[in-house]
Write a protein that holds these residues in place. Sequence first.
Motif, PDB file in Angstrom:
ATOM      1  N   THR A  96       0.660  -1.156  -0.011  1.00  0.00           N
ATOM      2  CA  THR A  96       0.052  -0.066   0.208  1.00  0.00           C
ATOM      3  C   THR A  96       0.841   1.215  -0.129  1.00  0.00           C
ATOM      4  O   THR A  96       0.398   2.357   0.043  1.00  0.00           O
ATOM      5  N   ASN A  97       2.222   0.990   0.089  1.00  0.00           N
ATOM      6  CA  ASN A  97       3.008   2.181   0.014  1.00  0.00           C
ATOM      7  C   ASN A  97       2.827   3.116  -1.221  1.00  0.00           C
ATOM      8  O   ASN A  97       2.839   4.385  -1.100  1.00  0.00           O
ATOM      9  N   PRO A  98       2.880   2.465  -2.536  1.00  0.00           N
ATOM     10  CA  PRO A  98       2.790   3.288  -3.821  1.00  0.00           C
ATOM     11  C   PRO A  98       1.412   3.662  -3.928  1.00  0.00           C
ATOM     12  O   PRO A  98       0.505   3.212  -3.470  1.00  0.00           O
ATOM     13  N   GLY A  99       1.488   4.769  -4.707  1.00  0.00           N
ATOM     14  CA  GLY A  99       0.128   5.242  -5.161  1.00  0.00           C
ATOM     15  C   GLY A  99      -0.484   6.511  -4.481  1.00  0.00           C
ATOM     16  O   GLY A  99      -0.503   6.151  -3.300  1.00  0.00           O
ATOM     17  N   ALA A 100      -1.263   7.258  -4.916  1.00  0.00           N
ATOM     18  CA  ALA A 100      -1.644   8.561  -4.321  1.00  0.00           C
ATOM     19  C   ALA A 100      -2.579   9.225  -5.472  1.00  0.00           C
ATOM     20  O   ALA A 100      -2.137   8.976  -6.410  1.00  0.00           O
ATOM     21  N   GLY A 101      -3.559   9.736  -4.831  1.00  0.00           N
ATOM     22  CA  GLY A 101      -4.288  10.933  -5.744  1.00  0.00           C
ATOM     23  C   GLY A 101      -3.592  12.048  -6.351  1.00  0.00           C
ATOM     24  O   GLY A 101      -2.597  12.313  -5.922  1.00  0.00           O
ATOM     25  N   HIS A 102      -3.919  12.304  -7.697  1.00  0.00           N
ATOM     26  CA  HIS A 102      -3.418  13.606  -8.396  1.00  0.00           C
ATOM     27  C   HIS A 102      -4.417  14.565  -8.122  1.00  0.00           C
ATOM     28  O   HIS A 102      -5.489  14.746  -8.512  1.00  0.00           O
ATOM     29  N   ALA A 103      -3.971  15.711  -7.401  1.00  0.00           N
ATOM     30  CA  ALA A 103      -4.767  16.991  -7.169  1.00  0.00           C
ATOM     31  C   ALA A 103      -4.907  17.519  -8.770  1.00  0.00           C
ATOM     32  O   ALA A 103      -4.070  17.657  -9.327  1.00  0.00           O
ATOM     33  N   PRO A 164     -12.651   7.903  -4.333  1.00  0.00           N
ATOM     34  CA  PRO A 164     -12.071   7.584  -5.426  1.00  0.00           C
ATOM     35  C   PRO A 164     -12.726   6.825  -6.381  1.00  0.00           C
ATOM     36  O   PRO A 164     -12.593   7.082  -7.759  1.00  0.00           O
ATOM     37  N   THR A 165     -13.527   6.087  -5.963  1.00  0.00           N
ATOM     38  CA  THR A 165     -14.473   5.159  -7.111  1.00  0.00           C
ATOM     39  C   THR A 165     -15.432   5.934  -7.966  1.00  0.00           C
ATOM     40  O   THR A 165     -15.425   5.907  -9.114  1.00  0.00           O
ATOM     41  N   GLN A 166     -15.878   7.012  -7.297  1.00  0.00           N
ATOM     42  CA  GLN A 166     -16.866   8.092  -8.095  1.00  0.00           C
ATOM     43  C   GLN A 166     -15.722   8.855  -9.046  1.00  0.00           C
ATOM     44  O   GLN A 166     -16.284   9.086 -10.150  1.00  0.00           O
ATOM     45  N   SER A 167     -14.726   9.315  -8.641  1.00  0.00           N
ATOM     46  CA  SER A 167     -13.819  10.052  -9.457  1.00  0.00           C
ATOM     47  C   SER A 167     -13.236   9.088 -10.568  1.00  0.00           C
ATOM     48  O   SER A 167     -13.340   9.787 -11.838  1.00  0.00           O
ATOM     49  N   GLY A 168     -13.174   7.974 -10.312  1.00  0.00           N
ATOM     50  CA  GLY A 168     -12.563   6.937 -11.305  1.00  0.00           C
ATOM     51  C   GLY A 168     -13.393   6.519 -12.337  1.00  0.00           C
ATOM     52  O   GLY A 168     -13.265   6.172 -13.244  1.00  0.00           O
ATOM     53  N   CYS A 169     -14.949   6.118 -11.771  1.00  0.00           N
ATOM     54  CA  CYS A 169     -15.636   5.211 -12.559  1.00  0.00           C
ATOM     55  C   CYS A 169     -16.832   6.053 -13.030  1.00  0.00           C
ATOM     56  O   CYS A 169     -17.440   5.566 -13.922  1.00  0.00           O
ATOM     57  N   CYS A 213     -10.947   3.684 -13.134  1.00  0.00           N
ATOM     58  CA  CYS A 213     -11.948   2.997 -12.083  1.00  0.00           C
ATOM     59  C   CYS A 213     -11.263   2.157 -11.326  1.00  0.00           C
ATOM     60  O   CYS A 213     -11.396   2.007 -10.177  1.00  0.00           O
ATOM     61  N   ARG A 214     -10.404   1.214 -11.884  1.00  0.00           N
ATOM     62  CA  ARG A 214      -9.707   0.236 -11.338  1.00  0.00           C
ATOM     63  C   ARG A 214      -8.571   0.900 -10.371  1.00  0.00           C
ATOM     64  O   ARG A 214      -8.500   0.395  -8.943  1.00  0.00           O
ATOM     65  N   ALA A 215      -8.119   2.040 -10.582  1.00  0.00           N
ATOM     66  CA  ALA A 215      -7.130   2.944  -9.618  1.00  0.00           C
ATOM     67  C   ALA A 215      -7.930   3.194  -8.430  1.00  0.00           C
ATOM     68  O   ALA A 215      -7.438   3.334  -7.454  1.00  0.00           O
ATOM     69  N   GLY A 216      -9.258   3.884  -8.787  1.00  0.00           N
ATOM     70  CA  GLY A 216     -10.136   4.335  -7.802  1.00  0.00           C
ATOM     71  C   GLY A 216     -10.277   3.210  -6.621  1.00  0.00           C
ATOM     72  O   GLY A 216     -10.368   3.375  -5.434  1.00  0.00           O
ATOM     73  N   VAL A 217     -10.639   2.015  -7.257  1.00  0.00           N
ATOM     74  CA  VAL A 217     -10.943   0.830  -6.357  1.00  0.00           C
ATOM     75  C   VAL A 217      -9.827   0.376  -5.419  1.00  0.00           C
ATOM     76  O   VAL A 217      -9.840   0.168  -4.096  1.00  0.00           O
ATOM     77  N   ILE A 218      -8.515   0.533  -6.108  1.00  0.00           N
ATOM     78  CA  ILE A 218      -7.422   0.202  -5.508  1.00  0.00           C
ATOM     79  C   ILE A 218      -6.960   1.246  -4.268  1.00  0.00           C
ATOM     80  O   ILE A 218      -6.474   0.801  -2.981  1.00  0.00           O
ATOM     81  N   GLN A 219      -7.312   2.635  -4.654  1.00  0.00           N
ATOM     82  CA  GLN A 219      -7.030   3.584  -3.745  1.00  0.00           C
ATOM     83  C   GLN A 219      -7.882   3.279  -2.306  1.00  0.00           C
ATOM     84  O   GLN A 219      -7.567   3.467  -1.055  1.00  0.00           O
ATOM     85  N   ASN A 220      -9.183   2.876  -2.434  1.00  0.00           N
ATOM     86  CA  ASN A 220     -10.046   2.689  -1.412  1.00  0.00           C
ATOM     87  C   ASN A 220      -9.365   1.363  -0.548  1.00  0.00           C
ATOM     88  O   ASN A 220      -9.569   1.463   0.650  1.00  0.00           O
ATOM     89  N   ILE A 221      -9.000   0.542  -1.305  1.00  0.00           N
ATOM     90  CA  ILE A 221      -8.364  -0.738  -0.678  1.00  0.00           C
ATOM     91  C   ILE A 221      -7.215  -0.447   0.206  1.00  0.00           C
ATOM     92  O   ILE A 221      -6.806  -0.868   1.203  1.00  0.00           O
ATOM     93  N   LYS A 222      -6.324   0.488  -0.479  1.00  0.00           N
ATOM     94  CA  LYS A 222      -5.194   1.057   0.196  1.00  0.00           C
ATOM     95  C   LYS A 222      -5.511   1.761   1.423  1.00  0.00           C
ATOM     96  O   LYS A 222      -4.904   1.266   2.447  1.00  0.00           O
TER      97      LYS A 222
END
Length: 270
Positions: A96-103, A164-169, A213-222
């Motif tokens: 869960t260390n890599p990855g973050a939202g882009h402002a 995250p899922t709303q933004s991605g999906c 959308c997949r990235a948004g799901v992963i962000q919530n998992i993270k």
Amino acid sequence: MGLSNYLTGILNFITMLLSLSIIGVGIWWALKHHTDCVSFLQWPLIIIGASMLLISMAGFIGGCFRVSWLLWIYLFMMFLLIILLVAFTVFAFVVTNPGAGHALAGKGFDEYRLQDYSTWLQKVVDNQKNWGHIESCLMDTQICNSLNRNYPTEQAFSSSHLSPTQSGCCKPPIACRFTFVNATVWKNPKNISADQDCSTWNKQELCFNCTSCRAGVIQNIKQDWRKVAIAAVVLFVFLVVVYSVGCCALRSAGRKDVRVKQSFFKRRFR
């Protein structure tokens, strides 16, 4: 009964209650799978909780009744549980260390890119079978349906704090420069080459097939795994304390066994 035996009994009783809580959270996670339809996090919780319950029961009985052989088993299994907990915690922090939202300038929400996250999480979510289930589940939850009601204008949508899922999906990437009609209807992209998801977006399926959308799901998992990993660190410290007290209880039980044997031989050969 020695102080260490009392403490071993009390601490393991607390551990039993804690393990039941962990099992309960795992079962609730399995039923609700609120991490946006990804329901594999509950298994580590249930396994750790069930292991803690069995081990703490052995520690409670062994400590209260000074049963040396049971305390040996208890301490050995507790040591293995601590090692398992450390391994799980390290793994959770690593993946869960890599990855973050882009402002985004002038936007209240972030955007997410699949390639930013760990390879392991990408493989889990991007697996065709797994994603088919997740996508179907997300559509059933109708996560995009409230956006038109909550954000009727482009200005309101731009200042919204989407999950995250709303933004991605639910929307196309902002870089595509679609024209806003409403929160779930966009048209006439001016820069379709800006992102591969620009051509994936359509008004029937929205962006549920997008990598964002997949990235948004992963962000919530993270976010959920990070919470569990932090709780695991606290649990690790508690179990180390319980283990240390258990070692003292074992020594106390061993001294009792020696006294019993000495008393037996004295009576027998008197």
